[in-house]
Design a protein around this motif. Structure first.
Motif, PDB file in Angstrom:
ATOM      1  N   ARG A 142      13.870  -8.003   3.463  1.00 56.80           N
ATOM      2  CA  ARG A 142      12.838  -8.713   2.703  1.00 56.80           C
ATOM      3  C   ARG A 142      11.640  -7.779   2.561  1.00 56.80           C
ATOM      4  O   ARG A 142      11.081  -7.317   3.546  1.00 56.80           O
ATOM      5  CB  ARG A 142      12.425 -10.009   3.395  1.00 56.80           C
ATOM      6  N   ILE A 143      11.271  -7.510   1.333  1.00 58.37           N
ATOM      7  CA  ILE A 143      10.152  -6.629   1.050  1.00 58.37           C
ATOM      8  C   ILE A 143       8.894  -7.464   0.837  1.00 58.37           C
ATOM      9  O   ILE A 143       8.892  -8.417   0.047  1.00 58.37           O
ATOM     10  CB  ILE A 143      10.430  -5.760  -0.191  1.00 58.37           C
ATOM     11  N   VAL A 144       7.841  -7.126   1.551  1.00 59.56           N
ATOM     12  CA  VAL A 144       6.545  -7.760   1.367  1.00 59.56           C
ATOM     13  C   VAL A 144       5.710  -6.809   0.517  1.00 59.56           C
ATOM     14  O   VAL A 144       5.319  -5.724   0.971  1.00 59.56           O
ATOM     15  CB  VAL A 144       5.852  -8.044   2.715  1.00 59.56           C
ATOM     16  N   GLU A 145       5.462  -7.192  -0.719  1.00 53.70           N
ATOM     17  CA  GLU A 145       4.718  -6.353  -1.654  1.00 53.70           C
ATOM     18  C   GLU A 145       3.217  -6.510  -1.409  1.00 53.70           C
ATOM     19  O   GLU A 145       2.670  -7.596  -1.543  1.00 53.70           O
ATOM     20  CB  GLU A 145       5.062  -6.747  -3.098  1.00 53.70           C
ATOM     21  N   VAL A 146       2.564  -5.398  -1.047  1.00 53.76           N
ATOM     22  CA  VAL A 146       1.139  -5.453  -0.704  1.00 53.76           C
ATOM     23  C   VAL A 146       0.251  -4.778  -1.743  1.00 53.76           C
ATOM     24  O   VAL A 146      -0.959  -4.655  -1.548  1.00 53.76           O
ATOM     25  CB  VAL A 146       0.887  -4.833   0.687  1.00 53.76           C
ATOM     26  N   GLY A 147       0.832  -4.371  -2.866  1.00 54.04           N
ATOM     27  CA  GLY A 147       0.059  -3.659  -3.876  1.00 54.04           C
ATOM     28  C   GLY A 147      -1.169  -4.386  -4.393  1.00 54.04           C
ATOM     29  O   GLY A 147      -2.258  -3.796  -4.476  1.00 54.04           O
ATOM     30  N   PRO A 148      -1.058  -5.655  -4.753  1.00 48.45           N
ATOM     31  CA  PRO A 148      -2.233  -6.336  -5.310  1.00 48.45           C
ATOM     32  C   PRO A 148      -3.398  -6.475  -4.337  1.00 48.45           C
ATOM     33  O   PRO A 148      -4.546  -6.628  -4.775  1.00 48.45           O
ATOM     34  CB  PRO A 148      -1.674  -7.716  -5.688  1.00 48.45           C
ATOM     35  N   ARG A 149      -3.131  -6.386  -3.043  1.00 50.74           N
ATOM     36  CA  ARG A 149      -4.218  -6.465  -2.060  1.00 50.74           C
ATOM     37  C   ARG A 149      -4.471  -5.103  -1.417  1.00 50.74           C
ATOM     38  O   ARG A 149      -5.459  -4.443  -1.693  1.00 50.74           O
ATOM     39  CB  ARG A 149      -3.891  -7.517  -0.982  1.00 50.74           C
ATOM     40  N   ASP A 150      -3.566  -4.655  -0.576  1.00 51.45           N
ATOM     41  CA  ASP A 150      -3.759  -3.399   0.134  1.00 51.45           C
ATOM     42  C   ASP A 150      -3.783  -2.216  -0.828  1.00 51.45           C
ATOM     43  O   ASP A 150      -4.452  -1.215  -0.575  1.00 51.45           O
ATOM     44  CB  ASP A 150      -2.649  -3.222   1.172  1.00 51.45           C
TER      45      ASP A 150
END
Length: 323
Positions: A19-27
């Motif tokens: 499961r990939i947690v996409e952090v682009g929009p925040r981090d």
């Protein structure tokens, strides 16, 4: 979950799925100097969800004085109204942030704790003990309102002020966050200084302190080690990985830290290993290209650059997926 029959270079069994947690929009966007338009952020999240990502960090409810890029997080959360199909965690540093998140309609929040005293004071403006007490209040209040809480351990491997971090200390902090009720704790290589040996030591200590299905890993790519560090942790059975589309990211409190592990590169590796992600790589590359255009630079993902610059690369990917 392990047992796919696929083994990594060191012989460890790899998980069936990740499961990939996409952090682009925040981090990924929090440290940008120029203001990223709200429309571009909404389009980015739309593109990520269309690519198949089901956990996307939407933003953070921190003071816009300190992190101006996150000033519109309430509008992002209100626009998407996170559902059972797509989880959109938002960072909250305190009870005030939690109230703002709740008012916007957030259903999952994230809390940060630092593995070192120096980073805690620089990043959270509080000692480690005071920070944990504050986060405990936030976690209890969030769960009391029916919200889920994700935890992060910053500087789980290396601190820009204190150097290498004792794995047991980082693991102990992860256990404290789990005891608060965090459904998952992400162990963060904030400076990107880890290499596989250090990454393994951190991950093994975390697994000894916290159930493995509640551990995620989060690597920055300062020394080009993020992908191999991730693979090393997957061989231990960890199956949740944070990453950022187009390799966006950095940390304002960690001078010199590069962006996060690029989601495109992670997906390409996992696809090649036969590990399920349910991510459409072409759609993911498109989403990364669009936000990179807004930022006025090329993607930091090698996979994205290959696919957008060479037609033959698409034949390679097709062969890569069919074998």
């Amino acid at each position: 979950m392990t047992g796919s029959g696929i083994h990594g270079a060191s012989g460890g069994a790899l998980p069936n799925s990740v499961r990939i947690v996409e952090v682009g929009p925040r981090d990924g966007l929090q440290n940008e100097q120029g203001v990223v338009p709200l429309a571009a952020k909404l389009s980015l999240i739309d593109g990520l969800v269309a690519a198949g990502l089901r956990t996307v960090e939407a933003g953070s409810f921190v003071s816009p004085r300190w992190v101006p890029q996150m000033a519109d997080t309430d509008r992002i959360v209100a626009h998407f109204r996170p559902s059972d199909a797509v989880e959109m965690p938002v960072l909250v540093p305190n009870l005030r942030g939690l109230e703002l998140a709740k008012a916007a309609g957030a259903r999952t929040v994230a809390v940060f704790a630092a593995a070192t005293e120096s980073f805690s004071r620089a990043n959270l403006n509080a000692s480690r003990s005071d920070s944990l007490a504050r986060l405990s209040e936030v976690a209890a209040a969030a769960q009391g309102d029916g919200m889920r809480v994700r935890g992060y351990v910053s500087c789980a491997v290396h601190c820009p002020y204190e150097g290498w971090v004792e794995p047991g200390g980082a693991a102990e902090l992860a256990a404290s966050l789990t005891d608060m009720g965090c459904y998952e704790v992400s162990m963060c290589d904030t400076t990107g200084a880890a290499s596989p040996g250090r990454a393994l030591a951190m991950a093994k200590a975390a697994i000894a302190a916290v159930p493995i299905d509640r551990i995620a890993v989060h690597f920055h790519d300062t020394f080009g080690q993020a992908l191999v560090n991730t693979l090393a942790c997957l061989e231990l059975g960890i199956s949740v990985v944070d990453s950022s589309v187009s390799g966006l990211g950095g940390c304002p409190y960690s001078p010199g830290a590069a962006g996060n592990l690029a989601t495109e590169d992670l997906v390409y590796m996992l696809d090649g290993l036969g590990i399920a992600t349910c991510i459409d790589l072409d759609a993911l590359v498109k989403a990364g290209a669009q936000i990179s255009d807004v930022l006025g630079r090329k993607p930091a993902s090698r996979t994205a650059l290959a696919l957008t610059s060479r037609r033959s690369a698409r034949r390679i990917v097709k062969d890569h997926l069919s074998n």
